[in-house]
Scaffold this motif. Structure first.
Motif, PDB file in Angstrom:
ATOM      1  N   PRO A 309       0.808  -1.229   0.000  1.00 58.54           N
ATOM      2  CA  PRO A 309       0.000   0.000   0.000  1.00 58.54           C
ATOM      3  C   PRO A 309       0.837   1.273   0.000  1.00 58.54           C
ATOM      4  N   ASP A 310       2.072   1.192   0.527  1.00 55.74           N
ATOM      5  CA  ASP A 310       2.935   2.374   0.537  1.00 55.74           C
ATOM      6  C   ASP A 310       4.007   2.289  -0.549  1.00 55.74           C
ATOM      7  N   THR A 311       3.653   1.639  -1.657  1.00 54.70           N
ATOM      8  CA  THR A 311       4.615   1.442  -2.736  1.00 54.70           C
ATOM      9  C   THR A 311       5.202   2.757  -3.227  1.00 54.70           C
ATOM     10  N   ALA A 312       6.482   2.690  -3.636  1.00 57.28           N
ATOM     11  CA  ALA A 312       7.161   3.882  -4.148  1.00 57.28           C
ATOM     12  C   ALA A 312       6.975   4.040  -5.652  1.00 57.28           C
ATOM     13  N   PHE A 313       6.286   3.078  -6.285  1.00 53.18           N
ATOM     14  CA  PHE A 313       6.087   3.164  -7.735  1.00 53.18           C
ATOM     15  C   PHE A 313       5.075   4.249  -8.076  1.00 53.18           C
ATOM     16  N   ALA A 314       5.272   4.876  -9.221  1.00 51.43           N
ATOM     17  CA  ALA A 314       4.356   5.890  -9.726  1.00 51.43           C
ATOM     18  C   ALA A 314       4.257   5.765 -11.238  1.00 51.43           C
ATOM     19  N   LYS A 315       3.204   6.320 -11.812  1.00 53.90           N
ATOM     20  CA  LYS A 315       3.005   6.282 -13.251  1.00 53.90           C
ATOM     21  C   LYS A 315       4.229   6.843 -13.971  1.00 53.90           C
ATOM     22  N   GLY A 316       4.681   6.111 -14.986  1.00 59.40           N
ATOM     23  CA  GLY A 316       5.824   6.542 -15.779  1.00 59.40           C
ATOM     24  C   GLY A 316       7.146   5.962 -15.344  1.00 59.40           C
ATOM     25  N   ASP A 317       7.202   5.328 -14.139  1.00 58.33           N
ATOM     26  CA  ASP A 317       8.449   4.722 -13.684  1.00 58.33           C
ATOM     27  C   ASP A 317       8.843   3.569 -14.598  1.00 58.33           C
ATOM     28  N   THR A 318      10.146   3.485 -14.892  1.00 56.38           N
ATOM     29  CA  THR A 318      10.649   2.324 -15.611  1.00 56.38           C
ATOM     30  C   THR A 318      11.095   1.281 -14.593  1.00 56.38           C
ATOM     31  N   VAL A 319      10.868   0.001 -14.918  1.00 59.62           N
ATOM     32  CA  VAL A 319      11.106  -1.066 -13.940  1.00 59.62           C
ATOM     33  C   VAL A 319      11.804  -2.248 -14.587  1.00 59.62           C
ATOM     34  N   THR A 320      12.470  -3.027 -13.740  1.00 59.15           N
ATOM     35  CA  THR A 320      12.994  -4.325 -14.145  1.00 59.15           C
ATOM     36  C   THR A 320      12.081  -5.397 -13.558  1.00 59.15           C
ATOM     37  N   ILE A 321      11.897  -6.478 -14.300  1.00 56.64           N
ATOM     38  CA  ILE A 321      10.976  -7.542 -13.884  1.00 56.64           C
ATOM     39  C   ILE A 321      11.686  -8.885 -14.015  1.00 56.64           C
ATOM     40  N   ARG A 322      11.627  -9.683 -12.969  1.00 52.45           N
ATOM     41  CA  ARG A 322      12.215 -11.016 -13.002  1.00 52.45           C
ATOM     42  C   ARG A 322      11.189 -12.032 -12.499  1.00 52.45           C
ATOM     43  N   PHE A 323      11.253 -13.227 -13.084  1.00 54.59           N
ATOM     44  CA  PHE A 323      10.357 -14.303 -12.674  1.00 54.59           C
ATOM     45  C   PHE A 323      10.881 -14.984 -11.416  1.00 54.59           C
ATOM     46  N   ASN A 324       9.941 -15.457 -10.602  1.00 59.77           N
ATOM     47  CA  ASN A 324      10.269 -16.222  -9.405  1.00 59.77           C
ATOM     48  C   ASN A 324       9.440 -17.502  -9.410  1.00 59.77           C
ATOM     49  N   GLU A 325       9.968 -18.553 -10.039  1.00 61.26           N
ATOM     50  CA  GLU A 325       9.305 -19.860 -10.144  1.00 61.26           C
ATOM     51  C   GLU A 325       7.885 -19.733 -10.697  1.00 61.26           C
ATOM     52  N   PRO A 326       7.721 -19.217 -11.902  1.00 60.93           N
ATOM     53  CA  PRO A 326       6.380 -19.103 -12.496  1.00 60.93           C
ATOM     54  C   PRO A 326       5.902 -20.449 -13.014  1.00 60.93           C
ATOM     55  N   LEU A 327       4.769 -20.436 -13.717  1.00 60.00           N
ATOM     56  CA  LEU A 327       4.215 -21.640 -14.331  1.00 60.00           C
ATOM     57  C   LEU A 327       4.572 -21.646 -15.816  1.00 60.00           C
ATOM     58  N   TYR A 328       4.883 -22.829 -16.338  1.00 58.63           N
ATOM     59  CA  TYR A 328       5.302 -22.948 -17.736  1.00 58.63           C
ATOM     60  C   TYR A 328       4.293 -23.802 -18.496  1.00 58.63           C
ATOM     61  N   PHE A 329       4.004 -23.417 -19.734  1.00 64.01           N
ATOM     62  CA  PHE A 329       3.022 -24.131 -20.547  1.00 64.01           C
ATOM     63  C   PHE A 329       3.566 -24.366 -21.948  1.00 64.01           C
ATOM     64  N   ASP A 330       3.170 -25.509 -22.545  1.00 61.12           N
ATOM     65  CA  ASP A 330       3.639 -25.821 -23.902  1.00 61.12           C
ATOM     66  C   ASP A 330       2.728 -25.177 -24.938  1.00 61.12           C
ATOM     67  N   GLY A 331       2.954 -25.507 -26.201  1.00 64.02           N
ATOM     68  CA  GLY A 331       2.202 -24.895 -27.294  1.00 64.02           C
ATOM     69  C   GLY A 331       0.722 -25.212 -27.265  1.00 64.02           C
ATOM     70  N   ALA A 332       0.341 -26.341 -26.644  1.00 68.54           N
ATOM     71  CA  ALA A 332      -1.063 -26.714 -26.535  1.00 68.54           C
ATOM     72  C   ALA A 332      -1.723 -26.148 -25.292  1.00 68.54           C
ATOM     73  N   GLY A 333      -0.963 -25.413 -24.473  1.00 62.68           N
ATOM     74  CA  GLY A 333      -1.512 -24.809 -23.264  1.00 62.68           C
ATOM     75  C   GLY A 333      -1.443 -25.696 -22.038  1.00 62.68           C
ATOM     76  N   ASN A 334      -0.789 -26.868 -22.138  1.00 61.91           N
ATOM     77  CA  ASN A 334      -0.671 -27.766 -20.981  1.00 61.91           C
ATOM     78  C   ASN A 334       0.551 -27.384 -20.152  1.00 61.91           C
ATOM     79  N   ARG A 335       0.399 -27.521 -18.819  1.00 61.17           N
ATOM     80  CA  ARG A 335       1.518 -27.133 -17.949  1.00 61.17           C
ATOM     81  C   ARG A 335       2.683 -28.095 -18.060  1.00 61.17           C
ATOM     82  N   ILE A 336       3.887 -27.514 -18.037  1.00 63.80           N
ATOM     83  CA  ILE A 336       5.126 -28.289 -17.999  1.00 63.80           C
ATOM     84  C   ILE A 336       5.695 -28.130 -16.605  1.00 63.80           C
ATOM     85  N   ALA A 337       6.074 -29.233 -15.978  1.00 67.01           N
ATOM     86  CA  ALA A 337       6.667 -29.156 -14.647  1.00 67.01           C
ATOM     87  C   ALA A 337       7.957 -28.352 -14.707  1.00 67.01           C
ATOM     88  N   GLY A 338       8.117 -27.424 -13.775  1.00 62.19           N
ATOM     89  CA  GLY A 338       9.313 -26.575 -13.755  1.00 62.19           C
ATOM     90  C   GLY A 338      10.520 -27.329 -13.227  1.00 62.19           C
TER      91      GLY A 338
END
Length: 338
Positions: A309-338
């Motif tokens: 709620p007290d985030t320092a982000f504001a409109k227009g800020d540029t950010v870096t984004i990294r994944f933290n153990e997301p979910l992976y899916f193949d071309g048919a949309g089925n999940r692949i175990a990470g």
């Protein structure tokens, strides 16, 4: 109470296949929620179990007894509909007592009075027993409708989105009440909804329906963390899971064959950009009081995640984004175990 099994059940209405080879078992004393959008086959499943519809193929068992061809009155089920369906000219007491006065039930008036008093107290409507049903609030009417089902002590309770016509606060209150009642009675309950919050907060297991087929069934945690495919992944989570093409952001741990990455809020680490490198730009911060929704554009894609709620982000800020153990899916949309 009793277990309920649907075995290879199919049902079509003209050219529309409402239920397609459905196999599912609700265990004795279990609270199962069927979750899916309009047209997924949720209500049809309930109507098949209740005997209001007959399957084209397959069999339905309640307590080990094949009831596929039995009339509704012979199945010992109770149905709570989306609308209250109360008798407007009767009092709350008379609405609750009505199922017990069936010719097939040999209850004395003293037995009826005792049972109605017990259930009225359970659903917390005992202070309104002498009121006409038309004099009740929406939440009170739904309590009476639920009580009228409970009073019979059937083998299984079937509930078709019974809270959907109530306002948000009442829905929240009655979710807790319904789960409390089910736990106290240890009743077998099959509940259908399109509301993921209802499913997550009440169910022992959630079954995901899509186009008449059961895509996956499991505990709320299993469905949330181990979805079988993209359709299931999109059913749970607030804000909704971000579906991103592989390669949009660095993902060194992605398994071979990954075409799509599913990123919930806990799968993303977002920081203000430094040293000139940025993955995206903050479009706006949606303030919700106890938390914020952070809307970010990455190339031609938009993603939404939670922020403090007290985030320092504001409109227009540029950010870096990294994944933290997301979910992976193949071309048919089925999940692949990470």
């Amino acid at each position: 109470m009793a277990d309920v099994s649907l075995r290879n059940v199919s049902k079509a209405f003209g050219d529309t296949q409402a239920i397609d080879d459905l196999n599912v078992t609700i265990k004795d004393g279990e609270f199962v929620v069927l979750l899916g959008p309009t047209g997924a086959g949720k209500t049809t499943t309930l109507r098949l179990i209740a005997g209001l519809e007959r399957p084209d193929n397959g069999s339905i068992l309640i307590g080990g007894r094949d009831v596929t061809k039995l009339e509704p009155a012979m199945r010992d089920v109770a149905f709570v509909f989306q609308q209250y369906s109360l008798y407007p000219h009767l009092t709350v007491y008379e609405n609750l007592a009505f199922p017990l006065r069936s010719p097939s039930r040999n209850f004395t008036e003293d037995q009826i009075k005792a049972r109605v008093a017990e259930i009225a107290k359970l659903v917390r409507i005992d202070h309104k027993l002498e009121n006409k049903s038309t004099k009740l609030s929406g939440g009170e009417m739904q309590r009476v409708a639920i009580g009228r089902a409970l009073v019979r002590k059937p083998s299984i309770y079937l509930m078709d989105e019974p809270l959907s016509s109530l306002d948000a606060k009442l829905r929240g209150d009655l979710r807790l009440e319904l789960k409390r009642i089910q736990s106290e009675l240890f009743s077998t309950l099959l509940y259908v909804t399109h509301d993921q919050i209802e499913a997550m907060t009440m169910a022992d297991r959630i079954g995901i329906l899509a186009e008449g087929r059961l895509v996956q069934i499991g505990t709320p945690r299993e469905i949330y963390t181990q979805p079988a495919n993209l359709h299931v992944a999109a059913r749970l989570g607030q804000p909704a899971i971000n579906i991103l093409p592989a390669g949009l952001l660095p993902a060194d741990a992605a398994p071979a064959g990954t075409k799509t990455i599913g990123a919930r809020t806990e799968h993303l680490t977002i920081e203000k950009a430094t040293n000139g490198h940025a993955d995206g730009t903050v479009d706006w911060v949606e303030h919700l009081g106890d938390q914020n929704h952070l809307h970010v554009t990455v190339k031609d894609r938009k993603l939404v995640t939670l922020a403090e709620p007290d985030t320092a982000f504001a409109k227009g800020d540029t950010v870096t984004i990294r994944f933290n153990e997301p979910l992976y899916f193949d071309g048919a949309g089925n999940r692949i175990a990470g």
